[in-house]
Scaffold this motif. Structure first.
Motif, PDB file in Angstrom:
ATOM      1  N   ALA A 178       0.939  -1.296   0.130  1.00 22.26           N
ATOM      2  CA  ALA A 178      -0.057  -0.068   0.096  1.00 22.26           C
ATOM      3  C   ALA A 178       0.946   1.448  -0.032  1.00 22.26           C
ATOM      4  O   ALA A 178       0.545   2.237  -0.584  1.00 22.26           O
ATOM      5  CB  ALA A 178      -0.946  -0.020   1.265  1.00 22.26           C
ATOM      6  N   LEU A 179       1.880   1.407   0.721  1.00 22.23           N
ATOM      7  CA  LEU A 179       2.875   2.318   0.736  1.00 22.23           C
ATOM      8  C   LEU A 179       3.514   2.552  -0.522  1.00 22.23           C
ATOM      9  O   LEU A 179       3.765   3.491  -1.034  1.00 22.23           O
ATOM     10  CB  LEU A 179       3.688   2.354   2.005  1.00 22.23           C
ATOM     11  CG  LEU A 179       3.182   2.439   3.263  1.00 22.23           C
ATOM     12  CD1 LEU A 179       4.012   2.388   4.616  1.00 22.23           C
ATOM     13  CD2 LEU A 179       2.379   3.760   3.450  1.00 22.23           C
ATOM     14  N   ALA A 180       3.880   1.550  -1.196  1.00 21.89           N
ATOM     15  CA  ALA A 180       4.435   1.431  -2.489  1.00 21.89           C
ATOM     16  C   ALA A 180       3.593   1.919  -3.366  1.00 21.89           C
ATOM     17  O   ALA A 180       4.116   2.849  -4.299  1.00 21.89           O
ATOM     18  CB  ALA A 180       5.105   0.172  -2.870  1.00 21.89           C
ATOM     19  N   ALA A 196      -4.414   9.582  12.738  1.00 21.44           N
ATOM     20  CA  ALA A 196      -5.286   9.500  13.970  1.00 21.44           C
ATOM     21  C   ALA A 196      -6.793   8.707  13.332  1.00 21.44           C
ATOM     22  O   ALA A 196      -7.336   7.855  14.049  1.00 21.44           O
ATOM     23  CB  ALA A 196      -5.579  10.820  14.543  1.00 21.44           C
ATOM     24  N   THR A 197      -7.122   8.980  12.090  1.00 18.21           N
ATOM     25  CA  THR A 197      -8.541   8.294  11.791  1.00 18.21           C
ATOM     26  C   THR A 197      -8.055   6.819  11.300  1.00 18.21           C
ATOM     27  O   THR A 197      -8.831   6.182  11.922  1.00 18.21           O
ATOM     28  CB  THR A 197      -8.724   8.981  10.434  1.00 18.21           C
ATOM     29  OG1 THR A 197      -8.945  10.266  10.596  1.00 18.21           O
ATOM     30  CG2 THR A 197      -9.773   8.330   9.733  1.00 18.21           C
ATOM     31  N   LEU A 198      -6.947   6.555  11.064  1.00 21.05           N
ATOM     32  CA  LEU A 198      -6.611   5.247  10.840  1.00 21.05           C
ATOM     33  C   LEU A 198      -6.506   4.267  12.217  1.00 21.05           C
ATOM     34  O   LEU A 198      -6.687   3.343  12.202  1.00 21.05           O
ATOM     35  CB  LEU A 198      -5.390   4.893  10.076  1.00 21.05           C
ATOM     36  CG  LEU A 198      -5.395   5.557   8.527  1.00 21.05           C
ATOM     37  CD1 LEU A 198      -4.237   5.375   7.753  1.00 21.05           C
ATOM     38  CD2 LEU A 198      -6.375   4.548   7.734  1.00 21.05           C
ATOM     39  N   ARG A 199      -5.924   5.049  13.129  1.00 19.50           N
ATOM     40  CA  ARG A 199      -5.630   4.644  14.650  1.00 19.50           C
ATOM     41  C   ARG A 199      -7.033   4.313  15.362  1.00 19.50           C
ATOM     42  O   ARG A 199      -7.246   3.167  15.928  1.00 19.50           O
ATOM     43  CB  ARG A 199      -4.823   5.222  15.406  1.00 19.50           C
ATOM     44  CG  ARG A 199      -3.335   4.781  14.961  1.00 19.50           C
ATOM     45  CD  ARG A 199      -2.416   5.741  15.830  1.00 19.50           C
ATOM     46  NE  ARG A 199      -2.359   7.224  15.634  1.00 19.50           N
ATOM     47  CZ  ARG A 199      -1.649   7.684  14.702  1.00 19.50           C
ATOM     48  NH1 ARG A 199      -0.551   6.926  14.080  1.00 19.50           N
ATOM     49  NH2 ARG A 199      -1.326   9.000  14.606  1.00 19.50           N
ATOM     50  N   ALA A 230       1.209   4.599  10.612  1.00 24.46           N
ATOM     51  CA  ALA A 230       2.671   5.145  10.911  1.00 24.46           C
ATOM     52  C   ALA A 230       3.312   5.376   9.643  1.00 24.46           C
ATOM     53  O   ALA A 230       3.945   6.434   9.509  1.00 24.46           O
ATOM     54  CB  ALA A 230       3.515   3.914  11.727  1.00 24.46           C
ATOM     55  N   GLY A 231       3.254   4.604   8.521  1.00 31.63           N
ATOM     56  CA  GLY A 231       3.573   5.126   7.403  1.00 31.63           C
ATOM     57  C   GLY A 231       3.073   6.352   6.951  1.00 31.63           C
ATOM     58  O   GLY A 231       3.925   7.144   6.274  1.00 31.63           O
ATOM     59  N   TYR A 232       1.891   6.770   7.192  1.00 31.54           N
ATOM     60  CA  TYR A 232       1.468   7.917   6.375  1.00 31.54           C
ATOM     61  C   TYR A 232       2.055   9.192   7.567  1.00 31.54           C
ATOM     62  O   TYR A 232       1.990  10.292   6.807  1.00 31.54           O
ATOM     63  CB  TYR A 232      -0.253   7.888   6.651  1.00 31.54           C
ATOM     64  CG  TYR A 232      -0.716   7.220   5.352  1.00 31.54           C
ATOM     65  CD1 TYR A 232      -0.152   7.660   3.987  1.00 31.54           C
ATOM     66  CD2 TYR A 232      -1.906   6.332   5.359  1.00 31.54           C
ATOM     67  CE1 TYR A 232      -0.559   6.745   3.038  1.00 31.54           C
ATOM     68  CE2 TYR A 232      -2.285   5.711   4.262  1.00 31.54           C
ATOM     69  CZ  TYR A 232      -1.697   5.782   2.909  1.00 31.54           C
ATOM     70  OH  TYR A 232      -2.143   5.299   1.895  1.00 31.54           O
ATOM     71  N   ASP A 233       2.184   8.797   8.718  1.00 30.09           N
ATOM     72  CA  ASP A 233       2.499   9.743   9.700  1.00 30.09           C
ATOM     73  C   ASP A 233       4.146  10.214   9.261  1.00 30.09           C
ATOM     74  O   ASP A 233       4.430  11.410   9.187  1.00 30.09           O
ATOM     75  CB  ASP A 233       2.870   9.091  11.103  1.00 30.09           C
ATOM     76  CG  ASP A 233       1.529   9.343  11.818  1.00 30.09           C
ATOM     77  OD1 ASP A 233       0.520   9.819  11.498  1.00 30.09           O
ATOM     78  OD2 ASP A 233       1.454   8.412  12.803  1.00 30.09           O
ATOM     79  N   GLU A 234       4.856   9.245   8.617  1.00 27.70           N
ATOM     80  CA  GLU A 234       6.211   9.629   8.179  1.00 27.70           C
ATOM     81  C   GLU A 234       6.124  10.571   6.914  1.00 27.70           C
ATOM     82  O   GLU A 234       6.822  11.420   6.785  1.00 27.70           O
ATOM     83  CB  GLU A 234       6.970   8.381   7.874  1.00 27.70           C
ATOM     84  CG  GLU A 234       7.402   7.610   8.984  1.00 27.70           C
ATOM     85  CD  GLU A 234       7.987   6.323   8.687  1.00 27.70           C
ATOM     86  OE1 GLU A 234       8.612   6.050   7.417  1.00 27.70           O
ATOM     87  OE2 GLU A 234       8.509   5.544   9.429  1.00 27.70           O
TER      88      GLU A 234
END
Length: 246
Positions: A178-180, A196-199, A230-234
């Motif tokens: 997904a991140l790729a 925050a929405t994902l968590r 976490a990936g989107y936070d980065e």
């Protein structure tokens, strides 16, 4: 382009069409059929795929028996064939969050949609689906997911989008792909509240993730959502976007 249909959870079916020329590896477009006393289709597919998807649905339930139609947000692959399904299933109704109805669907639907209150549950008779708004996650002001409570299936919309042909169901990593894909498409609205929405969705502890583009996932869906967050936070931090803490 012939759809393939697989049961990914108890009476939850994935209808998948692989389109070879969207990326070098191709791309899957998936709909999900919830079999219950009042069957629900999540994602309609685009208009051009309607005959093929309807034929696949008919191998499980009669198309005219569909009672509910829903999707993640207003986009052609999510709801392009919406009115074709409404015509084919004359007692069916689109069910969507109230914001999406006010902004788009009250005008776009050939029959008035059912506007869902935040967190409202529809009892399908054997299945229970809960509406959860996720504005701008992954994109679209009206974005939402549905959570099927009896099987623990999160109908993810475009969350966890991956490229290429895929099996119906995996127990392996869906976050890395997904991140790729995000690096390829840049399709997610990276906002302060994305992580925050994902968590928040992770608190549902889903055991199955029904993914629009890519394989569905069986396992610790809550951890997968936290890892995606976490990936989107980065990404948001790298872009200098202030982050809202969970």
């Amino acid at each position: 382009m012939q759809p393939v249909i697989d049961e990914i959870a108890d009476d939850v079916y994935r209808i998948s069409t692989w389109i070879p020329d969207v990326t070098p590896e191709g791309f899957t477009f998936n709909q999900f059929l919830l079999v219950a006393d009042e069957p629900m289709l999540f994602h309609t597919g685009p208009r051009g795929l309607f005959p093929l998807v309807a034929e696949a649905v008919s191998t499980v339930v009669a198309v005219e028996s569909l009672a509910w139609i829903s999707f993640g947000h207003v986009e052609s692959d999510e709801c392009g064939a919406m009115n074709m399904w409404l015509a084919a299933a004359p007692d069916s109704q689109v069910a969507f969050g109230a914001l999406g109805c006010d902004v788009s669907l009250n005008d776009l639907c050939d029959r008035p949609p059912r506007a869902l209150a935040e967190g409202e549950v529809i009892d399908l008779g054997g299945k229970r689906v809960r509406q959860i708004s996720t504005p701008h996650v992954p994109h679209g002001w009206e974005a939402q997911v549905l959570f099927e409570e009896t099987t623990g299936t999160l109908l993810c919309g475009d969350l966890f989008t991956g490229i290429g042909a895929s099996p119906a169901l995996v127990e392996s990593d869906v976050v890395g792909p997904a991140l790729a894909a995000e690096g390829m498409f840049h399709a997610t609205a990276l906002a302060p509240h994305t992580g925050a929405t994902l968590r928040g969705l992770a608190e549902l502890a889903p055991s199955t993730l029904a993914i629009m583009h890519g394989p569905s996932y069986r396992g610790d869906g809550g951890q997968a959502l936290r890892d995606l967050a976490a990936g989107y936070d980065e990404m948001t931090e790298a872009a200098g976007v202030p982050r809202i803490a969970p």
